[in-house]
Structure formats: structure tokens, C-alpha cells
Design an enzyme around this catalytic site. Structure first.
Site, PDB file in Angstrom:
ATOM      1  N   ARG A  37      42.154  44.762  30.432  1.00  0.00           N
ATOM      2  CA  ARG A  37      43.434  45.114  31.069  1.00  0.00           C
ATOM      3  C   ARG A  37      44.506  45.423  30.021  1.00  0.00           C
ATOM      4  NH1 ARG A  37      43.795  41.079  36.383  1.00  0.00           N
ATOM      5  NH2 ARG A  37      42.488  42.396  37.698  1.00  0.00           N
ATOM      6  N   LYS A 198      28.009  38.216  50.191  1.00  0.00           N
ATOM      7  CA  LYS A 198      28.261  37.992  51.619  1.00  0.00           C
ATOM      8  C   LYS A 198      28.802  39.205  52.350  1.00  0.00           C
ATOM      9  CE  LYS A 198      29.031  33.049  51.550  1.00  0.00           C
ATOM     10  NZ  LYS A 198      30.043  31.999  51.727  1.00  0.00           N
ATOM     11  N   GLY A 355      35.745  42.751  41.633  1.00  0.00           N
ATOM     12  CA  GLY A 355      34.990  41.520  41.391  1.00  0.00           C
ATOM     13  C   GLY A 355      33.980  41.608  40.266  1.00  0.00           C
ATOM     14  N   GLY A 378      40.849  42.483  43.923  1.00  0.00           N
ATOM     15  CA  GLY A 378      41.284  42.580  45.313  1.00  0.00           C
ATOM     16  C   GLY A 378      41.874  43.937  45.670  1.00  0.00           C
TER      17      GLY A 378
HETATM   18  C1  3PG Z   1      44.011  40.097  39.908  1.00  0.00           C
HETATM   19  O1  3PG Z   1      43.675  39.471  38.901  1.00  0.00           O
HETATM   20  O2  3PG Z   1      43.219  40.404  40.803  1.00  0.00           O
HETATM   21  C2  3PG Z   1      45.430  40.564  39.994  1.00  0.00           C
HETATM   22  O3  3PG Z   1      46.121  40.270  38.820  1.00  0.00           O
HETATM   23  C3  3PG Z   1      46.117  39.986  41.205  1.00  0.00           C
HETATM   24  O4  3PG Z   1      46.190  38.605  41.118  1.00  0.00           O
HETATM   25  P1  3PG Z   1      46.372  37.742  42.445  1.00  0.00           P
HETATM   26  O5  3PG Z   1      45.073  37.830  43.201  1.00  0.00           O
HETATM   27  O6  3PG Z   1      46.685  36.348  41.989  1.00  0.00           O
HETATM   28  O7  3PG Z   1      47.494  38.359  43.224  1.00  0.00           O
HETATM   29 MG    MG Z   2      42.657  38.121  42.516  1.00  0.00          MG
END
Ligand code: 3PG
Ligand code: MG
Length: 397
Positions: A37, A198, A355, A378
Site C-alpha cells: 500500500r 464461505k 482478502g 472490503g
Molecule cells: C482495509 O484495510 O481494508 C482498509 O484500510 C479499511 O479498513 P477498515 O476495514 O478498518 O475500514
Molecule cells: Mg478491512
């Protein structure tokens, strides 16, 4: 066709640029264990600094929930950031108020500063107008370069974009362009490979993808739920039996949308969930009562590879098997390497993210060759679900 402004559209010289980045990087024992990142945001920081902006970095770290949790301090990330950036970065131990103001007042054009964790303030996650005002007054322009946090409607990912001129950074731009060419207006046929443990976590994603892609390859533990729904024995495999009706609905929806769902035809099974557990290959019609399906088998891999050769676009999320336990990474590795080769040959646009996907592709030595690998978790999943990401929508408004 982009509907958001980029760094090409603004003059940043002498401006205080609030640059939202995602420095939520994995750390162990005080050290950054994966700097991807950080590497991704370097072009935007360098471009802004070279153009004479005062570059003020904003980021969250962890989930401190409005408290000053020392472990979540961005101070820990600072040395790694400076190392990759090869520039000195000033640090303010609060992202608002006197500490931030003092650091910014001392900046010269082309300087870079990092402000402390935005989530030390409750107003961040609440998208609180008073907190937004406090942050916004520190800058003249807002640049968003954190696609991976754009699924959050927080003060520094969404609210602030309505207060200041809001522009996409180079990483955000690359991410949006890759995602649009992969799913919004892709070259067809399009294949999606969706794996992971899942089905329950990926229902919306599958429902959205069947309406958009030509081939939906289902792998990983979630394939077992589909096989079981079709009446096959899956032995002791990971399986969400209660989701059988949902799995059948997804298959129906796919059929109606002319999407071909590709399930494994053979599997590598073992009786222990361990690296190098004794294993063998069986047809999915002959999984034994004590067997655990831990990977897709070679026939399944060959079938996916033959379809992939016809496709022009690939979207990938999730491993095809228990890739963290060799040899159950073989199916994932083989498909990933084929996708990488087709990409290098110019026959395929390949986009992956979410993920475990990045880890699985890197383990397969295929990540570098993909057209685009997202560092988002996410946010990538929500985008695959067809959702509007607030942080992206705010840039387009
Ligand atoms: C992540 O690592 O997926 C992002 O930085 C978002 O973090 P969060 O899920 O704590 O909002
Ligand atoms: Mg996250």
C-alpha cells in the site's frame, strides 16, 4: 471515459493538499510486513511534491474507535514511508488542531507531512460535520488516493470531498480505470473466478456477478456448498448445507442471465487439514465419507484454463483451494499462472483483489503479471457486489 477529476485537472503549486491514503498496512512487532500500500501511493505523493504542493497525508490505522491507542499510531509507519519515499516526512501527533496547524505552517512547497491516525477522533467514523470542518481548514484541495478505504463514508474518505475541491489521486485513478474496464464495460467474454471458504460472505457478490459475466468459476470451500446443493456427497468438507436453496437460486439466476457457472469436476481430498497431508484426486461424484475437499483437481483446472483461453477479461477474488497448505495450492497456482501468461501475451485483461487473493497470487508468482491487483479488501468486495462506494461517489459528484 472518466467522470472524476485527476491530477491533470488542477494546479497544485503552493497549495496545501490533503492527500487521503491508506496506511493501514500489516505490521508485526512494530515493523511493516507488507509495504504494497505504501509503494502504491508513491507516484501521487511524488507528483504532488514535485509540482510544488505541500503534501499533507491523512490516513486511518486499525480500529481504535475514537481513542488514542498507542499501538495504532501512524508514527510506527513513518520510517517505512520515508524509506520508500526517499524524502523526509514531518509528523504531527494529531490530525487536527494546534499540532497539525504548527506542522503545516512550517511546510515549504514540495514538503511532505503525515498527520496522526484520523480514527483517534470519533468524528472520523461518524462523518461528523464539525470534525470535517476541522480537517478541511488545514488544506486547499482534497486528493483521494485510498480506494481501499472508499467503502467507508467517513470524514476523511467522503465528507471532506464535499467541502474542498476533490480529486482522484493516481492510485485511485488506476484502480477505478482497471475496475471499470474489468466489469463496467469489459471486453467479452468475461470470466469471474470466485473462491474462498464461505458462500455466506459472498452471496451478494455472486448474485451481482452472474448478471455481468459470461463464466463464473466457483472454487474454494464455497464450491462444496454448490456441489452439496446438487446432491453430491462432500464428506467432511467445509460446507454450508443450510445454504443449499440459496446456492440453487444463484444457479437459476445464472441460467436466466446466460452465465455459465463452472463448478469443480474433480477434487484433491485429504483426511487431515494440514500441509502435506496424504491426499488423492477423486471425481466430485466419489468423495468419500471421511474425505475433505481441499483443492480443485487437475481436470477442473484444465477445464477452467480452456475457457480462460477464450476470454478477454478476468476478475478474480479468492483462492480455489486451501492455498496456505501445500500441496493444496496447486489448483490456485495453475489457474493464476495461466491467467498471468495470457495477460503477458496480451490476450487477457486480468484484475484481482480482495482478502486472501493478493497473497494467493503472490504465492503463485503470478501477481506481478496481472493487469491490476487491487490492495483493497472490503472495498473490492463491495465493488464486486455492485455497490456504490461512498468515497468514489463523492469524487464523481
Ligand atoms: C482495509 O484495510 O481494508 C482498509 O484500510 C479499511 O479498513 P477498515 O476495514 O478498518 O475500514
Ligand atoms: Mg478491512
Amino acid at each position: 471515459m472518466t467522470s472524476f477529476r485527476t491530477l491533470d485537472d488542477v494546479d497544485v503549486k503552493g497549495k496545501r493538499v490533503l492527500l487521503r491514503v491508506d496506511l493501514n498496512v500489516p505490521m508485526e512487532g512494530g515493523r511493516v510486513t507488507d509495504a504494497t500500500r505504501i509503494e502504491r501511493i508513491l507516484p501521487t505523493i511524488n507528483e504532488l511534491a514535485d509540482k510544488g504542493a505541500k503534501v499533507i497525508l491523512l490516513s486511518h490505522y486499525g480500529r481504535p474507535k475514537g481513542q488514542r491507542v498507542e499501538e495504532d499510531s501512524l508514527r510506527h509507519v513513518l520510517p517505512t514511508l520515508e524509506h520508500y519515499l526517499k524524502r523526509k516526512v514531518a509528523f504531527a501527533d494529531d490530525c487536527v488542531g494546534a499540532p497539525a496547524e504548527a506542522v503545516i505552517a512550517a511546510m515549504k512547497d514540495g514538503d511532505v507531512a503525515l498527520l496522526e491516525n484520523t480514527r483517534y477522533h470519533k468524528g472520523e467514523e461518524k462523518n461528523d460535520p464539525a470534525f470535517i470542518d476541522e480537517v478541511a481548514k488545514l488544506g486547499d484541495i482534497f486528493v483521494h488516493d485510498a480506494f481501499s478505504a472508499a467503502h467507508r463514508a467517513h470524514a476523511t474518505t467522503e465528507g471532506i470531498a464535499k467541502k474542498l475541491p476533490a480529486i482522484a489521486g493516481r492510485t485511485m485513478q488506476a484502480e477505478l480505470e482497471a475496475l471499470e474496464s474489468a466489469l463496467t464495460s469489459p471486453a467479452r467474454p468475461v470470466m469471474a473466478v470466485v473462491g474462498g471458504a464461505k458462500v455466506s460472505t459472498k452471496l451478494e457478490l455472486l448474485g451481482n456477478l452472474v448478471a455481468k459475466v459470461d463464466y463464473l468459476v466457483i472454487g474454494g470451500g464455497m464450491a462444496n456448498t454448490f456441489l452439496a446443493a446438487q446432491g453430491k456427497a462432500v464428506g467432511k468438507s467445509l460446507c454450508e448445507h443450510d445454504l443449499a436453496p440459496t446456492a440453487l437460486e444463484i444457479l437459476e439466476k445464472a441460467k436466466a442471465a446466460n452465465c455459465t457457472v463452472v463448478l469443480p469436476v474433480d477434487a484433491t481430498v485429504a483426511q487431515k487439514f494440514e500441509a502435506h497431508a496424504p491426499s488423492h484426486i477423486v471425481s466430485v461424484d466419489h468423495v468419500g465419507a471421511d474425505d475433505m475437499i481441499l483443492d480443485v483437481g487437475p481436470k477442473s483446472v484444465a477445464h477452467v484454463e480452456s475457457l480462460l483461453a477464450k476470454c478477454k477479461t478476468l476478475v478474480w477474488n479468492g483462492p480455489c483451494g486451501a492455498f496456505e497448505l501445500p500441496p493444496f495450492d496447486e489448483g490456485t497456482n495453475a489457474v493464476a499462472q495461466t491467467a498471468a501468461r495470457l495477460t503477458v501475451e496480451g490476450k487477457l485483461l486480468s484484475v484481482a483483489g480482495g482478502g486472501d487473493t493478493v497473497a494467493a497470487l503472490n504465492q503463485a508468482h503470478a501477481g506481478q503479471e496481472f493487469s491490476y491487483v487491487s490492495t483493497a479488501g472490503g472495498a473490492f468486495l463491495e465493488w464486486l457486489e455492485g455497490k456504490t462506494l461512498p468515497g468514489v461517489a463523492a469524487l464523481k459528484a
